[in-house]
Design an enzyme around this catalytic site. Structure first.
Site, PDB file in Angstrom:
ATOM      1  N   THR A  12       0.828  -1.215   0.000  1.00 42.01           N
ATOM      2  CA  THR A  12       0.000   0.000   0.000  1.00 42.01           C
ATOM      3  C   THR A  12       0.861   1.263   0.000  1.00 42.01           C
ATOM      4  O   THR A  12       0.524   2.252  -0.653  1.00 42.01           O
ATOM      5  CB  THR A  12      -0.949   0.013   1.206  1.00 42.01           C
ATOM      6  OG1 THR A  12      -0.200  -0.176   2.416  1.00 42.01           O
ATOM      7  CG2 THR A  12      -1.995  -1.096   1.087  1.00 42.01           C
ATOM      8  N   HIS A 109       7.421   3.854   9.855  1.00 40.53           N
ATOM      9  CA  HIS A 109       7.053   3.055  11.034  1.00 40.53           C
ATOM     10  C   HIS A 109       5.687   3.508  11.543  1.00 40.53           C
ATOM     11  O   HIS A 109       5.450   4.711  11.663  1.00 40.53           O
ATOM     12  CB  HIS A 109       8.098   3.209  12.137  1.00 40.53           C
ATOM     13  CG  HIS A 109       7.842   2.320  13.318  1.00 40.53           C
ATOM     14  ND1 HIS A 109       8.130   0.971  13.299  1.00 40.53           N
ATOM     15  CD2 HIS A 109       7.301   2.584  14.525  1.00 40.53           C
ATOM     16  CE1 HIS A 109       7.778   0.440  14.452  1.00 40.53           C
ATOM     17  NE2 HIS A 109       7.280   1.394  15.219  1.00 40.53           N
ATOM     18  N   GLU A 147      22.178   1.496  12.026  1.00 38.43           N
ATOM     19  CA  GLU A 147      22.472   0.123  12.432  1.00 38.43           C
ATOM     20  C   GLU A 147      21.531  -0.396  13.510  1.00 38.43           C
ATOM     21  O   GLU A 147      21.477  -1.604  13.760  1.00 38.43           O
ATOM     22  CB  GLU A 147      23.930   0.004  12.912  1.00 38.43           C
ATOM     23  CG  GLU A 147      24.961   0.112  11.800  1.00 38.43           C
ATOM     24  CD  GLU A 147      25.291   1.536  11.396  1.00 38.43           C
ATOM     25  OE1 GLU A 147      26.130   1.727  10.491  1.00 38.43           O
ATOM     26  OE2 GLU A 147      24.695   2.462  11.980  1.00 38.43           O
ATOM     27  N   ALA A 179      -1.794   9.244   7.778  1.00 40.75           N
ATOM     28  CA  ALA A 179      -0.399   9.564   8.083  1.00 40.75           C
ATOM     29  C   ALA A 179       0.589   8.947   7.096  1.00 40.75           C
ATOM     30  O   ALA A 179       1.277   9.666   6.372  1.00 40.75           O
ATOM     31  CB  ALA A 179      -0.068   9.113   9.515  1.00 40.75           C
TER      32      ALA A 179
END
Length: 217
Positions: A12, A109, A147, A179
């Protein structure tokens, strides 16, 4: 700017990027590669439909993780992207890739980092934990990849209110719509137009107040 998009599922966010380029909200940008670790990912169908080159390569095809990491690095180097975009990619990005493309890998995220991030927090699991904790405001974050896990410099964030009757699925969908599908394309456009730089581990954006207004709008 050439971008490689890495995906594992439905794609998406990949579609939001494809649409953003097509509609002119993402400028100076072309997708040079879609990579997936999952041969059954619907994101591959999206790439095919848009005529975008794609590669499917699973870690399961290799004797060990080190061999896969080297193969993944070569796939990305061959595509010669200016930026790598993790758009729902469940593969842990190996250190050799992060070092090769330092400050040139971004991730979306589904929470307001530093809340609900790190090992074990991905996809629907994030929204389940948000509801378990009784959080009132969640959202999404676009950040550079380093990392660590979800520890890279934050580029953009957008808040989304949590409703009393939310399920993990309904909250996930609303955060995507309100968002993720807004700030990921915007972050790519800002980077493509040289408006983003990293200084002392923090992101500086040219014209940040205007950018914030567009996010809130």
């Amino acid at each position: 700017m050439k971008i490689a998009v890495m995906v594992s599922g439905g794609g998406t966010n990949l579609q939001a990027i494809i649409d953003g380029i097509g509609e002119g909200r993402i400028t100076n940008t072309e997708i040079c590669l879609v990579y997936s670790n999952n041969p059954n990912a619907y994101a591959i169908e999206r790439a095919k439909k848009a005529g975008i080159p794609y590669v499917v390569k699973s870690p399961k095809e290799f004797e060990n993780r080190a061999e896969f990491n080297e193969a993944l690095l070569q796939i990305l180097k061959d595509a010669e992207p200016d930026l790598i975009v993790l758009a729902g990619c469940l593969v842990v990005i190996p250190e050799i890739v992060v070092k090769e493309f330092k400050n040139r890998i971004i991730n979306i995220h589904p929470s307001l980092i530093p809340s609900f991030c790190g090992t074990g927090y991905y996809g629907l699991k994030v929204h389940e934990k948000v509801l378990e904790r009784g959080v009132k405001v969640s959202g999404a974050t676009v950040h550079f990849v380093d990392e660590g896990t979800d520890t890279g410099p934050i580029i953009l964030q957008k808040a989304v209110y949590v409703r009393d009757d939310d399920t993990p699925e309904s909250l996930q969908r609303r955060i995507m719509e309100q968002a993720e599908w807004k700030i990921m394309p915007l972050a790519i456009d800002l980077i493509a137009n040289n408006k983003v730089k990293v200084e002392d581990g923090k992101v500086i954006i040219d014209g940040y107040e205007e950018v914030q207004e567009s996010i809130l709008g």
